[in-house]
Design an enzyme around this catalytic site. Structure first.
Site, PDB file in Angstrom:
ATOM      1  N   ASP A   1       0.575  -0.787  26.647  1.00 19.11           N
ATOM      2  CA  ASP A   1      -0.822  -0.386  26.790  1.00 19.11           C
ATOM      3  C   ASP A   1      -1.024   1.117  26.842  1.00 19.11           C
ATOM      4  O   ASP A   1      -2.119   1.598  26.537  1.00 19.11           O
ATOM      5  CB  ASP A   1      -1.424  -1.041  28.029  1.00 19.11           C
ATOM      6  CG  ASP A   1      -1.771  -2.506  27.792  1.00 19.11           C
ATOM      7  OD1 ASP A   1      -2.249  -2.822  26.691  1.00 19.11           O
ATOM      8  OD2 ASP A   1      -1.556  -3.327  28.689  1.00 19.11           O
TER       9      ASP A   1
ATOM     10  N   TYR B   1      -7.706  -7.489  30.383  1.00 18.66           N
ATOM     11  CA  TYR B   1      -7.316  -7.090  31.732  1.00 18.66           C
ATOM     12  C   TYR B   1      -8.004  -5.799  32.166  1.00 18.66           C
ATOM     13  O   TYR B   1      -8.286  -4.918  31.352  1.00 18.66           O
ATOM     14  CB  TYR B   1      -5.802  -6.879  31.817  1.00 18.66           C
ATOM     15  CG  TYR B   1      -5.044  -8.066  32.360  1.00 18.66           C
ATOM     16  CD1 TYR B   1      -5.037  -8.344  33.721  1.00 18.66           C
ATOM     17  CD2 TYR B   1      -4.343  -8.915  31.519  1.00 18.66           C
ATOM     18  CE1 TYR B   1      -4.341  -9.434  34.229  1.00 18.66           C
ATOM     19  CE2 TYR B   1      -3.644 -10.011  32.011  1.00 18.66           C
ATOM     20  CZ  TYR B   1      -3.649 -10.261  33.375  1.00 18.66           C
ATOM     21  OH  TYR B   1      -2.970 -11.339  33.870  1.00 18.66           O
TER      22      TYR B   1
END
Length: 641
Positions: free
Chosen positions: A304, A388
């Site tokens: 990420d 998320y």
């Protein structure tokens, strides 16, 4: 034009060499690249960040000095996917360097989401697969592109590829992850701008529950009474530009698109001087590997930070929602794919909060008592990365402790399953709906400078002595301290049975009892990568195979998986750097600490998961000669005779 841009940049010039880039500085540096003929029509900007000056420059800087300013660019040419790096000096008004970086893929660009979505949605094979599931309105389908990693598949090498997951969302309030369209995925070559293949592994019924979690759907409690947090005299901290002071803590704050929140020059005021502890601390990399081996999901393992950019997903924070109390916010300046600055308000939140008892003693039998309340300074930001949310929280305590905590929330990654079938690589969270086993592994880069730039690291275990004449009752406990003298020795795992921690000491500075001053890294939640040695994921995420790595400082070693992990074959970053096996004793050293969560999803994590916590502590270890919080006053004169 260049002179005008440079003058505008100077008019909002940073007051310190580590201040984040301003909008005018980004524009001025961009213009210097453009007029120098370095940018083609299809140039896109994967990174624009402060090119941080050498430590010696920062340490020698004094208020009022001109701040040297350089800008780092990572640029992708959309025509062929080639990646270029540039450094532009604003104070010298010139391009310092410009070079192509061969064989790498840039991080994802925002516009590539739309490109992939449009190409997939228009493809006849994908449309046919969606129709086979009874869906005729393609606008009700949400498409999430995912980078595919690198599994050594020949036809994927050298191509900028994404795959995709699809979800049915019939109403705006629906949770799209509640209704995965299982077994359909499309691969897109982003440079060639075409769908390379569509995969349909077979129809699985789409779950019917829309998974709503908004207030009308959930129904609200009515018996929660308000909690008011007030500081009538204001907070105890001060913010001056990007410098933060609280109690005896001193530090600087910055932010960038890749790492998000970064702290610099963290020190503690002790008498007449500020004693350094950390030169720089920030998220280096994170990987989220999923454990489903099916053709629709095997490639899922998001980096990420390196693949996408944690800072790019930063939220604008809201009082009473994300932060509570007497708040000070900091805005940040990011950039779009075209290199234009983008303003994000309230990206960083700073506040104090009560934290229970700091210390206490009741003097039995005399009856005297003393109690002090603890409080902590909070510096935080929150980023959304697809499904998320990640909250990044730095805490500073009155007793000299530093804590880093990641708060995970949002929505788990889902897959549809045949009715009556128990998934092997997931847990059921609803009828026909599963959530895959996965990990969240974070690596934080801690550039240490405990009482100065030269430190050493010791691994300390607590052990029981062997029974014998020296330990007749079998209860003798000792500590075993091992110097981590070279980089190959300093690749370590946690051991909770030995209460293992790592102590960073300054061999040249002694406390009142003659010991080297130090800070200890105390593990908390500490899984490492479950994927086995030699796997494609372990090669790319080598950093996650160990909890602790220690390296000798090198300004070019910034990210644990290397500069460009996207579709990289692996082996870059910490495994490559530490192969040099450089000496670490009494050197300028960097700790790289991996921690996180192995998430086996519960039904209680659906449809939106309560916060999961993970992190670590940095606690003084002989840095002070006694409890540094003895002088904290009791609240309003209470808590003492």
């Amino acid at each position: 034009m260049i002179a005008d841009e440079a003058r505008r940049a100077a008019s909002t010039a940073a007051r310190h060499p580590l201040d984040p880039l301003t909008a005018n500085e980004i524009r001025a540096a961009h213009e210097l690249l453009r007029v120098g003929g370095r940018l083609g029509l299809q140039a896109r900007f994967a990174s624009i960040a402060l090119h941080e000056p050498a430590k010696e420059v920062v340490r020698g800087f004094r208020a009022g000095d001109p701040a040297p300013r350089e800008v780092f660019f990572a640029i992708m040419d959309r025509a062929d996917g080639a990646v270029y790096e540039a450094v532009v000096s604003l104070h010298e008004r010139r391009v310092v360097s410009f070079q192509q970086i061969p064989g790498v893929q840039a991080p994802f660009l925002f516009e590539e989401f739309a490109v992939a979505d449009g190409l997939i949605r228009a493809h006849p094979e994908w449309q046919a697969a969606i129709r086979r599931r009874g869906i005729t309105d393609f606008e009700q389908v949400r498409i999430d592109p995912w980078f595919i990693g690198n599994f050594g598949i020949a036809e994927e090498q050298g191509r900028r590829l994404v795959s995709s997951l699809s979800y049915l969302r019939e109403h705006p309030e629906d949770n799209p992850y509640a209704r995965p369209i299982e077994g359909v995925l499309a691969y897109v070559d982003l440079v060639a701008a075409r769908v390379t293949k569509v995969v349909d592994t077979g129809v699985v019924p789409i779950p019917k529950d829309p998974g709503r979690y908004d207030s009308p759907a959930a129904g609200m409690r009515t018996d929660l009474k308000p909690i008011a947090i007030t500081q009538p005299e204001g907070p105890s901290f001060t913010v001056d530009g990007w410098e933060l002071r609280w109690q005896r803590w001193r530090m600087r704050i910055s932010f960038n698109a890749r790492e998000g929140l970064v702290l610099h020059t963290i020190g503690y005021e002790d008498g007449e001087r500020v004693r350094p502890i950390l030169y720089r601390a920030g998220l280096s990399e994170m990987v989220v590997p999923y454990g489903d081996v099916s053709p629709a999901h095997f490639y899922q393992g998001a980096f990420d930070a390196g693949d996408y950019g944690v800072g790019k997903g930063v939220n604008a924070l809201e009082l009473g929602c994300d932060c509570l109390g007497e708040i000070r916010y900091l805005d940040v300046t990011l950039f779009d794919d075209s290199g234009e600055p983008v303003h994000m308000p309230k990206a960083i939140c700073i506040h104090e909060e009560d934290f229970g008892i700091l210390w206490k003693h009741f003097d039995f039998p005399q009856g005297g008592r003393q109690t002090r309340r603890s409080r902590r300074l909070v510096v935080s930001s929150i980023s959304t990365l697809l499904n998320y949310e990640y909250g990044f929280f730095w805490y500073f305590y009155l007793d000299g402790t530093i804590e880093f905590q990641v708060k995970l929330t949002g929505i788990v990654q889902t897959a549809a399953v045949e009715p009556g079938r128990e998934p092997r690589h997931a847990e059921l969270v609803g009828p026909g709906l599963s959530a895959m086993h996965h990990q969240h592994l974070f690596n934080v880069r801690l550039d240490m400078e405990v009482d100065g730039p030269r430190n050493s690291v010791h691994e300390v275990d607590v052990e029981v002595m062997p029974a014998g004449a020296d330990n007749p009752y079998g209860t003798g406990m000792v500590t075993r301290s091992t110097l981590l003298a070279r980089e190959m020795e300093a690749q370590r795992l946690t051991d909770s049975t030995a209460s293992r921690r790592w102590i960073v000491v300054n061999p040249s500075v002694r406390n009142a009892i003659g010991r080297a001053t130090g800070y200890q890294l105390v593990p908390m939640s500490t899984p490492v990568l479950l994927a086995g040695p030699g796997t494609a994921l372990a090669k790319r995420a080598g950093f996650a195979t160990r909890n602790l790595w220690v390296t000798r400082f090198d300004a070019n070693e910034r990210h644990a998986a290397g500069e460009y992990p996207n579709q990289h074959p692996g082996g870059d970053g910490l495994p490559r750097w530490t192969a040099e096996n450089r000496p670490l004793e009494n050197e300028d050293i960097v700790l790289w600490y991996t921690f996180g969560v192995a998430h086996v999803v519960r039904p209680e994590d659906w449809p939106v998961m309560p916060v999961e916590y993970t992190g670590f502590l940095l606690k003084p270890w002989g840095f002070f000669s006694r409890n540094p919080a003895l002088d904290v006053p009791p609240p309003d004169g209470h808590c003492q005779p």
